[in-house]
Design a protein around this motif. Structure first.
Motif, PDB file in Angstrom:
ATOM      1  N   CYS A   8      31.957  69.501  32.389  1.00  0.00           N
ATOM      2  CA  CYS A   8      30.944  68.635  31.785  1.00  0.00           C
ATOM      3  C   CYS A   8      30.721  67.376  32.625  1.00  0.00           C
ATOM      4  CB  CYS A   8      31.361  68.248  30.363  1.00  0.00           C
ATOM      5  SG  CYS A   8      31.242  69.584  29.158  1.00  0.00           S
ATOM      6  N   LEU A   9      31.784  66.816  33.151  1.00  0.00           N
ATOM      7  CA  LEU A   9      31.656  65.624  33.998  1.00  0.00           C
ATOM      8  C   LEU A   9      30.967  65.973  35.314  1.00  0.00           C
ATOM      9  CD1 LEU A   9      35.118  63.888  33.400  1.00  0.00           C
ATOM     10  CD2 LEU A   9      32.879  63.280  32.435  1.00  0.00           C
ATOM     11  N   ARG A  12      27.360  66.168  34.571  1.00  0.00           N
ATOM     12  CA  ARG A  12      26.835  64.817  34.402  1.00  0.00           C
ATOM     13  C   ARG A  12      26.541  64.182  35.752  1.00  0.00           C
ATOM     14  NH1 ARG A  12      27.899  59.308  33.813  1.00  0.00           N
ATOM     15  NH2 ARG A  12      27.211  58.416  31.822  1.00  0.00           N
ATOM     16  N   SER A  19      23.517  60.085  32.055  1.00  0.00           N
ATOM     17  CA  SER A  19      23.866  59.477  30.771  1.00  0.00           C
ATOM     18  C   SER A  19      23.332  60.287  29.599  1.00  0.00           C
ATOM     19  CB  SER A  19      23.316  58.053  30.710  1.00  0.00           C
ATOM     20  OG  SER A  19      21.894  58.052  30.866  1.00  0.00           O
ATOM     21  N   GLN A  20      22.307  61.126  29.828  1.00  0.00           N
ATOM     22  CA  GLN A  20      21.756  61.949  28.754  1.00  0.00           C
ATOM     23  C   GLN A  20      22.533  63.256  28.575  1.00  0.00           C
ATOM     24  OE1 GLN A  20      17.498  62.465  28.990  1.00  0.00           O
ATOM     25  NE2 GLN A  20      17.207  60.477  29.958  1.00  0.00           N
ATOM     26  N   CYS A  22      26.229  63.663  28.868  1.00  0.00           N
ATOM     27  CA  CYS A  22      27.440  63.423  28.087  1.00  0.00           C
ATOM     28  C   CYS A  22      28.014  62.079  28.489  1.00  0.00           C
ATOM     29  CB  CYS A  22      28.468  64.539  28.302  1.00  0.00           C
ATOM     30  SG  CYS A  22      29.049  64.664  30.020  1.00  0.00           S
ATOM     31  N   THR A  23      29.045  61.664  27.771  1.00  0.00           N
ATOM     32  CA  THR A  23      29.728  60.422  28.106  1.00  0.00           C
ATOM     33  C   THR A  23      30.549  60.601  29.374  1.00  0.00           C
ATOM     34  OG1 THR A  23      31.358  58.797  27.327  1.00  0.00           O
ATOM     35  CG2 THR A  23      31.651  61.071  26.623  1.00  0.00           C
ATOM     36  N   SER A  24      30.818  59.510  30.053  1.00  0.00           N
ATOM     37  CA  SER A  24      31.628  59.567  31.266  1.00  0.00           C
ATOM     38  C   SER A  24      33.118  59.443  30.980  1.00  0.00           C
ATOM     39  CB  SER A  24      31.201  58.451  32.230  1.00  0.00           C
ATOM     40  OG  SER A  24      31.379  57.175  31.615  1.00  0.00           O
ATOM     41  N   ASP A  25      33.481  59.195  29.722  1.00  0.00           N
ATOM     42  CA  ASP A  25      34.889  59.049  29.358  1.00  0.00           C
ATOM     43  C   ASP A  25      35.459  60.409  28.985  1.00  0.00           C
ATOM     44  OD1 ASP A  25      37.240  57.272  28.570  1.00  0.00           O
ATOM     45  OD2 ASP A  25      36.863  58.368  26.700  1.00  0.00           O
ATOM     46  N   THR A  28      36.972  60.805  25.293  1.00  0.00           N
ATOM     47  CA  THR A  28      35.916  60.878  24.269  1.00  0.00           C
ATOM     48  C   THR A  28      35.198  62.213  24.331  1.00  0.00           C
ATOM     49  OG1 THR A  28      35.601  58.481  24.400  1.00  0.00           O
ATOM     50  CG2 THR A  28      33.831  59.767  23.402  1.00  0.00           C
ATOM     51  N   LEU A  29      34.959  62.687  25.557  1.00  0.00           N
ATOM     52  CA  LEU A  29      34.268  63.959  25.742  1.00  0.00           C
ATOM     53  C   LEU A  29      35.086  65.111  25.153  1.00  0.00           C
ATOM     54  CD1 LEU A  29      31.914  65.547  26.884  1.00  0.00           C
ATOM     55  CD2 LEU A  29      33.021  65.486  29.124  1.00  0.00           C
ATOM     56  N   GLN A  32      34.594  65.162  21.469  1.00  0.00           N
ATOM     57  CA  GLN A  32      33.260  65.646  21.107  1.00  0.00           C
ATOM     58  C   GLN A  32      33.181  67.169  21.236  1.00  0.00           C
ATOM     59  OE1 GLN A  32      30.843  63.337  23.761  1.00  0.00           O
ATOM     60  NE2 GLN A  32      30.825  61.543  22.404  1.00  0.00           N
TER      61      GLN A  32
END
Length: 231
Positions: A8-9, A12, A19-20, A22-25, A28-29, A32
């Protein structure tokens, strides 16, 4: 889960609007993604090779609800590691998605390509997905039929791989385009007509040979006219 987060990263970072996606953290990802699997109808498909996660598909079964009696599968994300593309990973993930849709009685499959992923847009178009608002959609039956045809073509390709299959498709399309003109057709260029293939035209003497013959004939005629007789 670590493999899913890493993919996922990577998606991204590849997208022009990361930013649309997923989150960069990472922590947190992971939470989710766990929440997605807990949602009724939430689907996560993973492609693995040699123990490594190389592809993922995030989907969700929708309906029926007060607005529709139909059940659909929404593919919210599809991503394949850059080092494993053009090897059938995305195709295998979509086969799994089609099986999920068919088992749930979903008549349609919706897809939302990752923003900025042009290759993924082309992938869905090739599978027969048509535009539907901000998504793309195809019927489950049509998707399964297309995946079966593409899968058969890949199997026939054998060890030469998907790249050779794509090259042969392009060559076949080029051949069909050339056949439309027809062998031996006359092609007009400017005010002249030209025959594309030399073997279809009558044989012609070379310019050099003609030039020599004309020159010899003219010279012979001049010698005969200029001769004089002396008594």
């Amino acid at each position: 889960m670590d493999g899913l987060v890493a993919l996922c990263l990577a998606a991204r970072a590849e997208s022009s609007v990361g930013s649309q996606v997923c989150t960069s953290d990472g922590a947190t990802l992971a939470q989710q993604l766990g929440a997605l699997t807990a949602i009724p109808g939430g689907t996560v498909l993973v492609a693995r090779t040699e123990g490594a996660v190389v592809g993922l598909l995030l989907g969700r079964l929708l309906g029926p609800n007060p607005f529709t009696d139909d059940v659909s599968l929404a593919v919210e994300a599809l991503y394949v590691d850059t080092r494993h593309r053009r090897r059938g990973v995305g195709h295998a993930l979509m086969v799994g998605a089609a099986e999920v849709a068919s088992s749930a009685g979903a008549q349609h499959v919706y897809a939302a390509p990752i923003p900025g992923a042009r290759g993924m847009q082309r992938f869905f178009v090739q599978l027969g997905f048509a535009a539907a608002a901000a998504h793309r959609v195809t019927s489950t039956v049509a998707l399964q039929r297309r995946l079966a045809v593409d899968g058969a073509m890949v199997r026939r390709a054998g060890s030469r791989g998907l790249e050779d299959l794509i090259a042969r498709r392009r060559q076949s399309r080029a051949g069909r385009a050339a056949d439309k003109a027809g062998v031996g057709d006359v092609v007009r260029v400017g005010d002249k007509e030209n025959v594309p293939f030399a073997e279809d035209a009558p044989a012609q003497p070379s310019r050099l040979s003609i030039s020599k013959q004309v020159k010899r004939a003219v010279q012979t005629r001049r010698d005969a006219e200029s001769s004089t007789t002396t008594s």
